[in-house]
Design a protein around this motif. Sequence first.
Motif, PDB file in Angstrom:
ATOM      1  N   PHE A   8      47.475  33.577  40.924  1.00 31.25           N
ATOM      2  CA  PHE A   8      47.305  34.149  42.257  1.00 31.25           C
ATOM      3  C   PHE A   8      47.898  33.243  43.345  1.00 31.25           C
ATOM      4  O   PHE A   8      48.511  33.730  44.297  1.00 31.25           O
ATOM      5  N   SER A   9      47.717  31.939  43.192  1.00 28.87           N
ATOM      6  CA  SER A   9      48.259  31.005  44.184  1.00 28.87           C
ATOM      7  C   SER A   9      49.780  31.061  44.220  1.00 28.87           C
ATOM      8  O   SER A   9      50.403  31.108  45.289  1.00 28.87           O
ATOM      9  N   ASN A  42      41.963  35.592  43.803  1.00 31.01           N
ATOM     10  CA  ASN A  42      41.941  34.127  43.771  1.00 31.01           C
ATOM     11  C   ASN A  42      40.535  33.596  44.035  1.00 31.01           C
ATOM     12  O   ASN A  42      40.049  32.683  43.340  1.00 31.01           O
ATOM     13  N   SER A  45      43.827  31.469  38.525  1.00 32.23           N
ATOM     14  CA  SER A  45      43.888  30.933  39.888  1.00 32.23           C
ATOM     15  C   SER A  45      45.301  30.456  40.214  1.00 32.23           C
ATOM     16  O   SER A  45      45.806  30.682  41.325  1.00 32.23           O
TER      17      SER A  45
END
Length: 429
Positions: free
Chosen positions: A23-24, A70, A20
């Motif tokens: 992806f962020s 995400n 996560s």
Amino acid sequence: MNETSLTALFTLLFALILLSAFFSSSETGMMSLNRYRLKHMAKTGHKGARRAQGLLQRTDQLIGVILIGNNFVNILASSIATVIAIRIWGDAGIAIATLLLTIVILIFAEVTPKTLAALFPEKIAFPASHILGPLLKILYPIVWSVNLFTGAILKLLRISPEDAASDHLSREELRTLVNEAGALIPAKHKDMLVSILDLENVTVNDIMVPRNEIVGIDLEDDTDTILRQLKSSQHTRLPVYKGDINNIQGILHLRSATKLLQQEEINKAMIMQLCQEPYFIPESTPLNTQLINFQKGKRRFGIVVDEYGDVLGLATLEDILEEIVGEFTTDYAATSPDIIPQDDGTFIIDGTAAVRTINKTLGWKLPTDGPKTLNGLITETLENIPETNVCLKVDGHRVEVLQIKDNVVKAAIVHPRKRKRRSLKISQA
């Protein structure tokens, strides 16, 4: 649930939080890349820049694959965290898992990675492009389907991707970019770049030598007078006219005139044979256009005329170049400058001094959208030609007329604009 399976779930949850965060940070890093620096790096052969540039060419697909990944890992992490919490705390574990996972994801998978990516976009985006490129190919059917629905919704809202702002910079944006470059661009180079951008806003009548200052050869003078003028001229090119400056016959280059000076007898016909055809410039021609015209016509010298064909002055290639790079030629009139500073902080300024020259030299902001000289500025403010020495205010500057001759202000004392004093309010208890 035994300890082994619980450990495996914690390990998987930790891995999902890392994904996560990836992806962020990838999303923020990609969107924070300087597009112009990216293009430059891609042209120089930087592989990471080329990959990132390729992904950014279809922003909708890039955002689609990042958000799909995400959201998938965040939802899966939420499910696993709920399972772990229920096994540890029972039914109360749902609320506990929601609260703890929200805090963990917010800190470790959103705020921290996105902040790092915003600060160092290239260090995040270029390595991430290794994964995002192949992932986009694998998930392309899903990304295409999502973008299909997204495009339909945008059409319902009457929004077209083509309406989005392009990467092209406007003139004002480019000027701001140059001014904000800081130490990356030397101050002198910065001034030159801004001056080039300003050429379109300046016309030839802003930089021309005015008509009353033109030095030329009058064919109605006797031959001896013309010879003396050729021998003592400070200019390399002289307009040749007959009786009146409006009746220009040609332009004489002093390099050609040296041939005449070597001969025992000369006449005016011989002078005319050496003259080039005069080149006329409309007064409203922007400097950037005239610079191109000089280049196309292989010329360096032109006569500025108004709409009626009357001569207003003359402009040279050197005058335009000096607008870009500043003064670079030796001024033969340097011994009698138009602006003379005084001990009391005032300036004695010649009436023929150009307003733009005054502003550049002294850092003032006298209006330039009207008269081009100090004399014109004074007469426009007074709305008449002063007959005696008068004092007036021009754009906040106090101006004292010193000398008037032939209905023209020859010299004036100009005071710098006074700064406004801040008034202090004192309150009493």
